[in-house]
Design an enzyme around this catalytic site. Structure first.
Site, PDB file in Angstrom:
ATOM      1  N   GLU A  67       0.786  -1.158  -0.023  1.00 23.18           N
ATOM      2  CA  GLU A  67       0.176  -0.079   0.060  1.00 23.18           C
ATOM      3  C   GLU A  67       0.819   1.223  -0.146  1.00 23.18           C
ATOM      4  O   GLU A  67       1.815   1.505   0.781  1.00 23.18           O
ATOM      5  CB  GLU A  67      -0.858   0.162   1.204  1.00 23.18           C
ATOM      6  N   ASP A  78      -6.769   7.941   9.849  1.00 20.96           N
ATOM      7  CA  ASP A  78      -5.325   7.728  10.486  1.00 20.96           C
ATOM      8  C   ASP A  78      -5.104   7.996  11.853  1.00 20.96           C
ATOM      9  O   ASP A  78      -5.695   9.007  12.398  1.00 20.96           O
ATOM     10  CB  ASP A  78      -4.384   8.563   9.301  1.00 20.96           C
ATOM     11  N   TYR A 196     -11.180  -5.642   2.776  1.00 24.81           N
ATOM     12  CA  TYR A 196     -10.194  -5.000   3.740  1.00 24.81           C
ATOM     13  C   TYR A 196     -11.046  -4.935   4.930  1.00 24.81           C
ATOM     14  O   TYR A 196     -11.822  -4.235   5.085  1.00 24.81           O
ATOM     15  CB  TYR A 196      -9.836  -3.744   3.233  1.00 24.81           C
TER      16      TYR A 196
END
Length: 286
Positions: A67, A78, A196
């Site tokens: 990634e 994040d 994912y």
């Protein structure tokens, strides 16, 4: 979307469909009796030149899929570690164009499948057609857009699939079954990819222990996607060889991000590429 896997494949030479590199990575790992290892790196951290060296070192260490993070000023998903890396990258002048250049340099020397991971606004501003065409031209196999839910993905999905790129959806533990099913159907309609599975609610960040309900969560996704038979990869919070071994005992892949950013930070005045290669090798051995 009415696009089907067969219609995508028949429009292009199957050997030249970028997303097929992702499929081959999962097939190869399955044949070798192991899980797919997917490290994450922030493009431009600690510098653009160092990024290329570090990413290539990860590929040499055994990374199957990599990634490539695109820094963004408001990275909602994040944690502090990756936010810091993104901030440094932006201060260094990293842009989408710069991320594409890093991908190009890595793809010229490695056969690992490359995924661009970043937020939707910069991609939209860049232009969906231009973005996907440029990504393909620079060796990218797929896209991960954390803030783009499956039900809003039609515009990007149409362009990405036309260029042979996978569009990979994140599924958190809070996702209802219908959202999981929608992500699975959209993934199966494309040229390749995986689901994912976000191991926990909240932001990224390495942790000492895996969530106690993780295996049950993966079992729920497996049940909801049984018809599509898609590979599952688990990310968020993974950092040790034991984590990788545990996760890949019930999922096909494992993603490591924040732990790598911390490792690079610890060795930024030394040889971060060698440290990353050694770490990837330790994860791959499980």
């Amino acid at each position: 979307m009415d696009t089907t896997r067969s219609s995508v494949v028949t429009e292009q030479d199957s050997q030249n469909i970028p997303a097929h590199k992702i499929t081959r990575a999962f097939e190869r790992a399955h044949q070798e009796g192991r899980g797919v290892l997917i490290p994450y790196f922030m493009c431009g951290y600690p510098s653009a030149e160092a990024s290329v060296e570090i990413i290539l070192a990860a590929a040499e260490g055994g990374a199957d899929i990599i990634e490539l993070g695109m820094p963004f000023s408001d990275p909602l998903a994040d944690g502090a570690t990756i936010q810091h890396a993104g901030h440094v990258a932006l201060e260094n002048g990293m842009s989408i164009r710069g991320c594409m250049e890093i991908a190009k340099q890595v793809a010229a020397k490695s056969d690992a499948a490359l995924l661009l991971m970043g937020y939707y606004n910069p991609v939209l501003s860049y232009g969906l057609e231009r973005f996907c065409a440029t990504a393909r031209a620079n060796g990218i196999s797929g896209l991960i857009i954390p803030d783009l839910p499956a039900e809003e993905a039609d515009p990007l999905q149409e362009v990405a699939y036309r260029h042979g790129l996978a569009l990979i959806f994140l599924v958190p533990p809070t996702a209802p079954d219908e959202r999981i099913t929608m992500a699975a159907r959209r993934t199966a309609a494309g040229p390749g990819g995986f689901i994912y599975c976000v191991s926990l609610s909240g932001v990224t960040g390495s942790r000492q222990q895996l969530p106690p309900q993780l295996q049950n969560f993966i079992a729920r996704i497996r049940a909801a996607t049984r018809e599509q038979q898609l590979p599952l990869a688990v990310g968020f919070g993974l950092s040790t060889p034991e984590h990788i071994a545990t996760v890949t005992s019930y999922a096909e892949g494992a993603v490591v991000g924040s732990a790598l950013v911390k490792l690079i930070d610890q060795h930024k005045d030394g040889n971060p590429a060698e440290a990353v290669k050694t770490y990837i090798q330790s994860l791959r051995q499980q």
